[in-house]
Structures are given as structure tokens and as C-alpha cells.
Scaffold this active site. Structure first.
Site, PDB file in Angstrom:
ATOM      1  CG  ASP A  81       0.784 -12.014   2.372  1.00 17.88           C
ATOM      2  OD1 ASP A  81       0.917 -11.722   1.169  1.00 17.88           O
ATOM      3  OD2 ASP A  81       1.741 -11.957   3.176  1.00 17.88           O
TER       4      ASP A  81
HETATM    5  C1  NOJ Z   1       3.695 -11.928   0.087  1.00 17.06           C
HETATM    6  C2  NOJ Z   1       4.217 -11.020   1.136  1.00 17.06           C
HETATM    7  O1  NOJ Z   1       4.111 -11.630   2.403  1.00 17.06           O
HETATM    8  C3  NOJ Z   1       3.531  -9.656   1.194  1.00 17.06           C
HETATM    9  O2  NOJ Z   1       4.244  -8.821   2.054  1.00 17.06           O
HETATM   10  C4  NOJ Z   1       3.398  -9.060  -0.177  1.00 17.06           C
HETATM   11  O3  NOJ Z   1       2.762  -7.811  -0.095  1.00 17.06           O
HETATM   12  C5  NOJ Z   1       2.646 -10.023  -1.063  1.00 17.06           C
HETATM   13  N1  NOJ Z   1       3.370 -11.270  -1.168  1.00 17.06           N
HETATM   14  C6  NOJ Z   1       2.407  -9.451  -2.461  1.00 17.06           C
HETATM   15  O4  NOJ Z   1       3.567  -9.410  -3.179  1.00 17.06           O
END
Ligand code: NOJ
Length: 757
Positions: free
Chosen positions: A284
Site C-alpha cells: 500500500d
Molecule cells: C492508500 C489506500 O489505503 C489504498 O486503498 C489505495 O489503493 C492507495 N492509497 C492508492 O491510492
């Protein structure tokens, strides 16, 4: 033989053994490419960046992206969209780099691309898998038309704590429903041929257990035993893997003491070796770097740990890019480990057809043809109506007559900015239909008078926090008293009051947890004043989570829960409020009486001191101040009509081996409207080697019944439905008695039992 020759033979033998031990790609083109790549080029493929410019989805954005692409330091981008913009980036990758490797183009298409559907929690309340798959299909068509080939969805984290803001993004509390939805979404995004220009890679997230963060605080520690993990929290991720999901995103939290992003047990032993996943794993947003704050060492340490654990791609943090070469030199990771990760990413690009034509997602004529078409919007309107849950309907206040004199009040009645819901970075709030507009369209003959009545919140500090992506909470210049007075005056001269109240869009979602999940105070006061007029009051309630509403629930009102309904919000609400569509949604997460009951969910265990009567008893499992039962149970939802269940029967009373049981029930529409009902089946495993939940959802079917119609509905319990992960984490069924309950929600009363021999 000379010593020289002997050495050569030994050397060749070891080289041969090494080559055999190396994971070679099964795709010859990929292997050939890998063989040509330098170490730097391979490491570059593991790097995922976001140039910024769109709606921020994390705390930092990447720098110097263009030059990094040119020098082969980027495997993929996200946050860039539109064929023309994507083409610029893709062109650099395929023209200016030595090996011309195209980029993955990712995006968070969470509930629709530009045609925004209801938030996923709302969508899950439709219990309609065909519908959900179609939303994902349409989202993929729109997103790929805009040049995107990789979607960071579905989010399948089981959530049993409505304080957690990201409960909005998933399918609620139940592993069976959550698994069905995970499958539907993966199929919808990926279709049957990933090289087709309207399909995209799906990325299931956040692996794993992100929804179980302690106290509902985002990114917080998770602490869970394996039995609960395997039986309750892991099934939806596994369902996505079984459905062929192409990629997996790790979660921010730790799993059994090791952050998911660097957790070898999770990413290799479980995901690859036990589940057979063969796509790629991405972190993530900076979750790799965040392992430093978790206390696992410096950037080089955590990058090496993560690569070895099975992480293939690093989102934004550039830990891989900046440290892996050094780690190789110091013997902390091997080139083979880098090859493995790089191969998986190249294979995904190959599967998408990007090596054949890196521009095949970049047809500039598509956006106009495919995005936000009237047909797509019409579909979004239907979907939204199907996600609403009728929580209460005192004296059949709803549906309203289309020629009624209506006081339409509340801070969300004329608020375009709050209709899309959280995590809609690709949507445009300006295109959303407000409730007022929807009412006027659906019931042009109604007399509608509007008053705001209250601010979403009077708390300026809170307003500032939730206005990060735009003015969601606009605090009126007038005093709260003046606003309520205006609303009461409008109510007094109407036949009926509709109050559109609840949470602003960014009061749920990422980093938007609340410890008080009631309707904000400013609006509670408004509701009290409206009810005191004695006029019939219907609350249209918006939120990104189950709320705690005991006070409002006990008022003589109707309550229609509409979540955040998406771009067609107002039209869909109009359709349901005026009876064009009879609500059929059912809760996918339990609504507590108060925050103290959390975590609360339907598949609880009995304890050794059960209290089935529900009345307080000393030395039984209960609270002094509230019953154990929730305010509204999982699976609950009313209709404008009523349904009666009778005559539950099973086709077998004894089974063995792989046999299944069919449960048939008679369902009758006993009210005054045609309507849809979600027939639900719960199963109780009476005695087993580890404590069983009292009952678990194991089947459901959504059926349409005309007024007065009666149908026989059959649900099948398969041999797999009887299985669970035992103390040794084996997936087995144990012989004995099973009880089937069938009915309208998780309190279903009709029951019948059978024996597994
Ligand atoms: C953080 C988030 O937790 C995740 O769900 C998302 O896909 C990513 N950022 C990318 O934007």
C-alpha cells in the site's frame, strides 16, 4: 582429467543446478526479456509512482517522475488518467528506455469510475451479485477508456467496527457475503480476457485483516488468532484469489507482530504456497517505509525483509529503488529474489497485451463513447435505489404521494458535494444530482419547500478536517436556532417532512474514524424539532458506516438509509421515496445500540453463560445498561410490502461425504406492493471441536414477488458450507447435527435440522 577440467565440470554442474532452481517464467517472451535486463532495470520495474495532480490518495507524491521513467526506474504509475495524458507517460517508457517496457497504469476505481455508484458498503446491501458484477464491469469499461489498466479494487476487508471509517469501502461484516462480492467484482473488472482493451487487472486489498484494527482507529495494530483469521477474516481474500485476481495489495497493519508488507507467512506461506496465488503483490501507499515506524529497522532492512517476504512492487515509497542494489552487494537479498518479483510484474504486463501494443488502452475516441453516458447514469440510478435499506416505516409514511406538499429539509437535501461518498477520486461531485433536484424530477407535481435546518456539524474544527477534498461541510452564517426555526415553519405548512440528514462524505473513509457514531448534534436537534411539529417525518439518512441511532429509531418516523448513493443520488432517492422502486436492501453490517457494544456482528458465539432470553441476569453474559442484541441485526431491511415465510423443509435429514442439502421455503408477498426479498439461510453447527458461532450465513437468494404472489425458494447447503478451519487449520466438516434457519434477516426463525454422518 586435469584439475582445470574437473573444476569446469563442477562449475557447470552448479550452474545447471542453480538454473533449475531458478523460477523461470512460463511465458517465453517474459523470460527472454528478463534475461536481457540489467539489475537496475529489474529493480526499476518494482517501483510504482504517482506524479500527483489528481486527488491525493496518500500523504506524499513522487518527485521527478518523468526522468525516472526515462531512466527505467518505473514499473507503473497511478493517479494519471485520460488517453492523451497516459500516452505521454507510456511513450516515454516505450520510446526513451533501453528495453521499451510499457507501464502499468493504476487507479482507485472503488465504486465506479466517473459514473459513481453507491459506496461499496451500500452496494453490498443490494445482496445482488449480478448487479454488483455489472457495476464492476461498467467501471472497468469507463476506466480503461481513460487509459487505466489496473484497478486497486475490490477492498474486501471484513469490518465489524463501525468506528473505522473504511468500513464504507468494503462489504461489511460477513465472510460469506464478502466472498461472494469479492468474486463478483474480480470477475467484473477482469472479464474473461485480460488482453481485451476494456478489461483491467484487479487488485484485492488490503491483505490482510486491515478491517480489524484495534478500536476502529485507522492503521492501528491488529491482534488476531489464526482460527478467527481463517474462519472469519481471510475468506474474502481467498475468494478473490480463487476467482483469479491478478494482484494483491498488502495492508498497513501488522499481522501477528509483523507488518503485512513484510510478512513472509502471509505473502508466501499462505498466499502463494497454500492458496496458489500466481499474480503480483504490491504494497500500500508507503506501507513499506512505514515499517520503520513499526519498529522493524531502517529503509534498507525493511525493503530487504519485504522482498524476501514476497512483496513484488513498492508503492510510492522507493525503498526498493533506493536500497535493493546495496542489499544485493551486501548479500542481504539475492538477484534471484529480484528476478522473481520482476517476472511477476512483467507477466502482468504481458497478460494485458501491453507488449503487443502498449497503446491499446489509449484510444482517444473512447472516453466520449464509454464514460458517463446517459445509459451508464441510468444504471447508476437503478443500482443506488437497490442499495437503500428501509430501517423503519412508522404508519407507512413512505412512499409519499407524488402530489404531496413536502417540507424538504436538512443539510444534505441540497448538497451536491456529499453525494458521491468517500473514495471516489475519479468522480466529479459537480455532476451529482441533489435530493431536491431528484424530487422535482421524480415528482414534478409535488409542492416542495426547502430549508437547510442545520449544519452537518456546528463544530468548525471537525468541518475543517472533513473538507480536505472540497467543501463538504459548509457552516451557515445564520445561528443554529434561526435555521431550525425556518425548518419548523416550513414543516408546519407541509403535509409531510423529509429530512435528509447524516454524515458528510469525508466523515467516513480513510483516516476518518469516529468514536461517536451518532448523527451529529446539530442535526439531532433539528430532527427533534421536526418530530415535535407532529407532522409525519421521514428521515433520509446518509452515512458511510452503520450509525448508532437509538433515539431517532424510537421516534414515530420513517428511516430510509441511503449511504452515499453516488452520481445519481437525488434521482434514486426520489425513485424510492415516491415509490417508483420498492426498497429491497438488507444490512451487510450490524447497527449497534451504542458504541459500547462494538465490535458487534451476527455470527457471535454462545459463551459458557448464554443469555437467550435477553433479560439481564446476574452471572450471565450481558450488560447492565443495554441488551446484548443490536439495534438492527445483520441482514435486516424492510420493504413497502410484507413477506411471510412458511413451510421450511429439507430434502434430506441425513447426508454423508460430498452430499448437499436443499432447503425449500414458501415466501409470500402479503402486502400491497410488488417487491423483492432477500431470502437468507443461516447454519448452526451444533457441536464441533472448536467453539462454533451460533449461526453463520450460508446462502441467500433475491426474489421478486408480485403483490399477493407466493414462491417456493430453494437454497442449497453444499458439503463445503459445512466446513470450517479446525484447531490445526484444516478445512473440514465434522459429523453431527446441523440446524438450518431461513428467513428475512439473521434472526430468521424457521428452522429444520439434518445430520452429517
Ligand atoms: C492508500 C489506500 O489505503 C489504498 O486503498 C489505495 O489503493 C492507495 N492509497 C492508492 O491510492
Amino acid at each position: 582429467m586435469t584439475l582445470h577440467k574437473q573444476c569446469l565440470i563442477v562449475f557447470l554442474f552448479y550452474t545447471f543446478i542453480q538454473l533449475c532452481a531458478q523460477e523461470r517464467s512460463s511465458i517465453p517472451e517474459v523470460q527472454e526479456l528478463l534475461d536481457k535486463m540489467t539489475l537496475d532495470e529489474k529493480i526499476g520495474q518494482l517501483n510504482l509512482l504517482t506524479p500527483g495532480g489528481g486527488v491525493a490518495t496518500g500523504a506524499v507524491v513522487s518527485k521527478d517522475v518523468e526522468n525516472k521513467i526515462k531512466s527505467g526506474q518505473v514499473g507503473g504509475l497511478f493517479g494519471v488518467s485520460g488517453p492523451d495524458k497516459v500516452r505521454i507517460a507510456q511513450k516515454i517508457a516505450v520510446k526513451d528506455t533501453r528495453l521499451k517496457i510499457p507501464l502499468l497504469i493504476g487507479s482507485d476505481v472503488i465504486h465506479g469510475y466517473k459514473t459513481t455508484f453507491p459506496i461499496p458498503l451500500g452496494l453490498s446491501c443490494s445482496w445482488d451479485m449480478e448487479l454488483i458484477e455489472k457495476t464492476a464491469r461498467l467501471a472497468a469499461i469507463e476506466a480503461t477508456a481513460d487509459g487505466i489498466n489496473w484497478n486497486f479494487s475490490p477492498m474486501v476487508d471484513i469490518a465489524r467496527d463501525p468506528r473505522w471509517g473504511r468500513i464504507a469501502e468494503g462489504a461489511g461484516e460477513d465472510p460469506y457475503l464478502g466472498s461472494a462480492i469479492a468474486r463478483a467484482m474480480v470477475q467484473g473488472y477482469q472479464g474473461t480476457d485480460l488482453s481485451h482493451p476494456n478489461t483491467m487487472l484487479s487488485c484485492v486489498k488490503h491483505f490482510a485483516l486491515y478491517g480489524a484494527s484495534q478500536a476502529g482507529r485507522d492503521y492501528h495494530t491488529v491482534d488476531m488468532g489464526k482460527i478467527k483469521m481463517f474462519n472469519q477474516y481471510l475468506p474474502p481474500y481467498k475468494a478473490a484469489v480463487d476467482a483469479g485476481v491478478a494482484s494483491v495489495m498488502t495492508s498497513f497493519n501488522d499481522v501477528d507482530g509483523i507488518p503485512a508488507t513484510g510478512n513472509r507467512w502471509l505473502l508466501t506461506d499462505l498466499l502463494r504456497n497454500r492458496w496458489g496465488f500466481n499474480g503480483f503483490v504490491v504494497s500500500d501507499y508507503t506501507s513499506l517505509n512505514e515499517m520503520m515506524f513499526h519498529g522493524l529497522g531502517n529503509l534498507q532492512d525493511v525493503s530487504a525483509l519485504s522482498l524476501k517476504a514476497g512483496l513484488d512492487m513498492d508503492m510510492v515509497g522507493e525503498g526498493f529503488l533506493t536500497t535493493l542494489k546495496k542489499s544485493i552487494a551486501e548479500g542481504k537479498v539475492t538477484e534471484e529474489e529480484i528476478n522473481r518479483a520482476c517476472t511477476r510484474i512483467l507477466e502482468a504486463k504481458y497478460t494485458l497485451g501491453l507488449f503487443d501494443d502498449p497503446y491499446h488502452y489509449l484510444d482517444s475516441s473512447r472516453p466520449k463513447k464509454d464514460i458517463l453516458t446517459p445509459k451508464n447514469r441510468q444504471f447508476a440510478r437503478e443500482v443506488a435505489a437497490r442499495s437503500f435499506v428501509l430501517l423503519k416505516n412508522h404508519k407507512a409514511i413512505l412512499p409519499l404521494r407524488k402530489n404531496a406538499k413536502i417540507a424538504l429539509v436538512g443539510p444534505l437535501a441540497d448538497s451536491r458535494n456529499n453525494m458521491l461518498g468517500t473514495w471516489a477520486p475519479t468522480g466529479n461531485p459537480d455532476l451529482a444530482v441533489t435530493v431536491i433536484e431528484g424530487f422535482k424530477k421524480v415528482a414534478p407535481t409535488a409542492t416542495i419547500a426547502y430549508a437547510k435546518g442545520a449544519n452537518i456539524t456546528d463544530d468548525k474544527a471537525l468541518a475543517k478536517k472533513v473538507n480536505v477534498f472540497g467543501p463538504r461541510v459548509v457552516i451557515d452564517k445564520r445561528s443554529p436556532e434561526a435555521m431550525i426555526k425556518e425548518a419548523v415553519d416550513v414543516a408546519n405548512s407541509a403535509d409531510v417532512v423529509v429530512a435528509v440528514v447524516g454524515e458528510a462524505t469525508e466523515m467516513s473513509g480513510e483516516s476518518a474514524s469516529r468514536t461517536d457514531i451518532s448523527i451529529p448534534k446539530s442535526q439531532k436537534k433539528l430532527i427533534r424539532a421536526l418530530v415535535a411539529t407532529g407532522k409525519p417525518v421521514a428521515l433520509v439518512l446518509m452515512s458511510g458506516r452503520p450509525l448508532s441511532i437509538p433515539e431517532e429509531y424510537n421516534m414515530p418516523v420513517a428511516i430510509l438509509q441511503v449511504w452515499h448513493p453516488g452520481v445519481e443520488a437525488g434521482n434514486a432517492i426520489g425513485d424510492v421515496v415516491f415509490g417508483n422502486y420498492n426498497p429491497s436492501g438488507k444490512l451487510s453490517a450490524t447497527w449497534p445500540r451504542n458504541v459500547g457494544q462494538i465490535p458487534i456482528y451476527h455470527s457471535v458465539k454462545n459463551t459458557g453463560r448464554p443469555n437467550p432470553e435477553g433479560k439481564y441476569e446476574k452471572f450471565k453474559t450481558n450488560y447492565l445498561d443495554v441488551p446484548n442484541t443490536p439495534l438492527l441485526p445483520f441482514g435486516y431491511g424492510l420493504s413497502y410490502t410484507t413477506f411471510a415465510y412458511s413451510n421450511l423443509r429439507l430434502d434430506k435429514t441425513e447426508i454423508s461425504g460430498n452430499q448437499s442439502v436443499n432447503a425449500t421455503v414458501t415466501v409470500e408477498n402479503t402486502g400491497d406492493y410488488d417487491g423483492e426479498e432477500v431470502v437468507q439461510l443461516y447454519l448452526s453447527d451444533v457441536v464441533r471441536s472448536i467453539t462454533p458461532p451460533k449461526r453463520q450465513l450460508k446462502g441467500f437468494k433475491k426474489v421478486m414477488l408480485k403483490k399477493g404472489e407466493r414462491k417456493e425458494v430453494t437454497l442449497t447447503v453444499s458439503s463445503d458450507d459445512l466446513k470450517f478451519y479446525n484447531g490445526n487449520l484444516e478445512f473440514i466438516a465434522e459429523p453431527g447435527e446441523f440446524v438450518i434457519y431461513v428467513g428475512t434477516d439473521s434472526n430468521a426463525e424457521l428452522s429444520s435440522s439434518f445430520i452429517l454422518k
